[in-house]
Design an enzyme around this catalytic site. Structure first.
Site, PDB file in Angstrom:
ATOM      1  NE  ARG A  49      -2.933  -1.610   3.029  1.00 10.13           N
ATOM      2  CZ  ARG A  49      -3.038  -2.927   2.896  1.00 10.13           C
ATOM      3  NH1 ARG A  49      -3.442  -3.446   1.759  1.00 10.13           N
ATOM      4  NH2 ARG A  49      -2.725  -3.724   3.887  1.00 10.13           N
ATOM      5  CG  HIS A  53      -1.041   5.213   0.134  1.00  8.80           C
ATOM      6  ND1 HIS A  53      -1.531   5.602   1.368  1.00  8.80           N
ATOM      7  CD2 HIS A  53      -1.952   4.334  -0.349  1.00  8.80           C
ATOM      8  CE1 HIS A  53      -2.677   4.981   1.612  1.00  8.80           C
ATOM      9  NE2 HIS A  53      -2.942   4.200   0.584  1.00  8.80           N
ATOM     10  CB  VAL A  57       0.959  11.582  -3.611  1.00  9.10           C
ATOM     11  CG1 VAL A  57       1.199  13.043  -3.233  1.00  9.10           C
ATOM     12  CG2 VAL A  57      -0.381  11.104  -3.062  1.00  9.10           C
ATOM     13  N   GLY A  59       3.778  10.856  -8.313  1.00  5.36           N
ATOM     14  CA  GLY A  59       4.421   9.764  -9.014  1.00  5.36           C
ATOM     15  C   GLY A  59       5.283   8.929  -8.087  1.00  5.36           C
ATOM     16  CG  ASP A  61       8.273  11.362  -5.818  1.00  5.96           C
ATOM     17  OD1 ASP A  61       7.502  10.692  -5.085  1.00  5.96           O
ATOM     18  OD2 ASP A  61       8.278  12.610  -5.845  1.00  5.96           O
ATOM     19  CB  SER A  63       7.268  12.208  -2.280  1.00  2.00           C
ATOM     20  OG  SER A  63       6.114  11.638  -2.874  1.00  2.00           O
ATOM     21  CD  GLU A  76       3.725  12.554  -0.762  1.00  4.20           C
ATOM     22  OE1 GLU A  76       3.545  11.324  -0.868  1.00  4.20           O
ATOM     23  OE2 GLU A  76       4.404  13.217  -1.562  1.00  4.20           O
ATOM     24  CG  ASN A  82       0.069   8.271   3.538  1.00  2.00           C
ATOM     25  OD1 ASN A  82      -0.492   7.380   2.911  1.00  2.00           O
ATOM     26  ND2 ASN A  82       0.506   9.384   2.973  1.00  2.00           N
ATOM     27  CG  HIS A 181      -7.810  -3.408   0.075  1.00  2.00           C
ATOM     28  ND1 HIS A 181      -8.856  -2.519   0.077  1.00  2.00           N
ATOM     29  CD2 HIS A 181      -6.684  -2.647   0.152  1.00  2.00           C
ATOM     30  CE1 HIS A 181      -8.391  -1.282   0.152  1.00  2.00           C
ATOM     31  NE2 HIS A 181      -7.069  -1.343   0.188  1.00  2.00           N
ATOM     32  CB  THR A 241      -6.802 -15.801   2.595  1.00  2.00           C
ATOM     33  OG1 THR A 241      -7.207 -14.857   1.576  1.00  2.00           O
ATOM     34  CG2 THR A 241      -7.459 -17.141   2.317  1.00  2.00           C
ATOM     35  CG  ASP A 246      -6.033 -15.574  -1.595  1.00  2.00           C
ATOM     36  OD1 ASP A 246      -6.683 -14.548  -1.314  1.00  2.00           O
ATOM     37  OD2 ASP A 246      -6.035 -16.584  -0.870  1.00  2.00           O
TER      38      ASP A 246
END
Length: 322
Positions: A49, A53, A57, A59, A61, A63, A76, A82, A181, A241, A246
């Site tokens: 994740r 994230h 935001v 790209g 990079d 950040s 961020e 976050n 997820h 699970t 999966d």
């Protein structure tokens, strides 16, 4: 283990980018990630994740890895989307420190995060794939840009499709990436309105399976504004699970057991959801098909607005600009 060949990516990125400059980089990241995820599988979901994230935001990079700077300017990383939800920052920093001891000033934190997301997918789902590299690290992080770019957990299917389209990703790719997820967890505050005050009423979300909702209520107290305790426990995103990547996530959606609004909306019987519902049904039925699509979508997502060449920098520490 399923090994899927490299697919679409930004042409400025390349598989084997560090073959000569730092040949041990991917093995270092892999060992670091596997150790951490073995101790706590939730770290793997957090790293995947974190990569998402980061890419949505400014790209891909790195950040999202930056801590707030002097003067109280928030990054961020401090945004409620976050913090405290993302986990695994210390794993990325550990990998960076190990790499710097072997190949100083060579490997970007953005690439380390992309490798780590792949290695988390491998450890928790036996899904392995080649990661094109060559990203550079950004020097800027803006708190408010998270709100402008990341879809909240209350998003509808239409909003999700539009949000991902702005990043060059299709509706099918959005549904596919939502399958991440299948691992990880969410705080009750991200979905408790579905249990206690749906659409401003005192009813629960009718799209929730009743037994599933009852089990969630046993874990999640009422929100403070509704007279609750203020506790905010973590709940697995996929109750079937929770520690394995999966397609069971999609099976749960078809049974009304999607945790977040942004999960269950993909399978709701609304006219505007017919497209996403079709993708959910295919992914629920054909696990190998979802896996192949997941790999392609992860590589494509990892190419969003990347910095390359002389752009940006190679950070010495992932938490701070040079």
């Amino acid at each position: 283990m399923l090994l899927v060949p490299a697919v679409y990516s930004d042409p400025s990125l390349k598989v084997g980018f560090y073959k000569r400059s730092c040949p041990a980089v991917e093995s270092i990241v892999r060992r670091t990630v596997r150790r951490a995820v073995s101790r706590n599988p939730g770290i793997g979901g957090g790293i995947i994740r974190m990569h998402f994230h980061d890419c949505f935001v400014r790209g891909c990079d790195g950040s999202v890895l930056l801590k707030s700077g002097p003067g109280g300017k928030q990054s961020e990383r401090d945004h409620p989307a976050n913090n405290p939800g993302l986990r695994g920052f210390e794993v990325i920093e550990e990998a960076k420190n190990r790499i710097e001891s072997v190949c100083p000033n060579t490997v970007s934190c953005a690439d380390i995060l992309a490798f780590a997301a792949r290695d988390s997918s491998s450890k928790l789902g036996r899904i392995n794939y080649a990661v094109p590299a060559g990203r550079r690290d950004g020097r800027v992080t803006v708190f408010d840009e998270v709100t402008d770019n990341l879809p909240p957990p209350t998003s509808t299917a239409d909003q999700l499709v539009a949000n991902f389209a702005r990043k060059g990703l299709s509706a099918d790719e959005m549904v596919t990436l939502s399958g991440a997820h299948s691992i990880g967890a969410s705080h009750c505050s991200s979905f408790s309105a579905r249990l206690y005050s749906f659409n401003g009423t005192h009813d629960q979300d009718p799209s929730l399976d009743r037994k599933f909702a009852a089990a969630l209520k046993a874990t999640c107290p009422r929100p403070p504004q509704n007279g609750g305790s203020g506790r905010d426990p973590l709940v697995p995103l996929d109750s079937a699970t929770p520690n394995w990547l999966d397609n069971k996530y999609y099976v749960e959606l078809t049974a009304g057991r999607g945790l977040l609004t942004s999960d269950q909306t993909l399978d709701q019987t609304l006219v505007e959801n017919s497209l996403t519902r079709k993708y959910v049904a295919v992914n629920a039925r054909y696990g190998a098909t979802w896996t192949a699509k997941y790999v392609k979508a992860m590589v494509k997502m990892g190419s969003i607005d990347v910095l390359t060449g002389s752009q940006g920098e190679i950070r010495s520490s992932c938490s701070f600009v040079n």
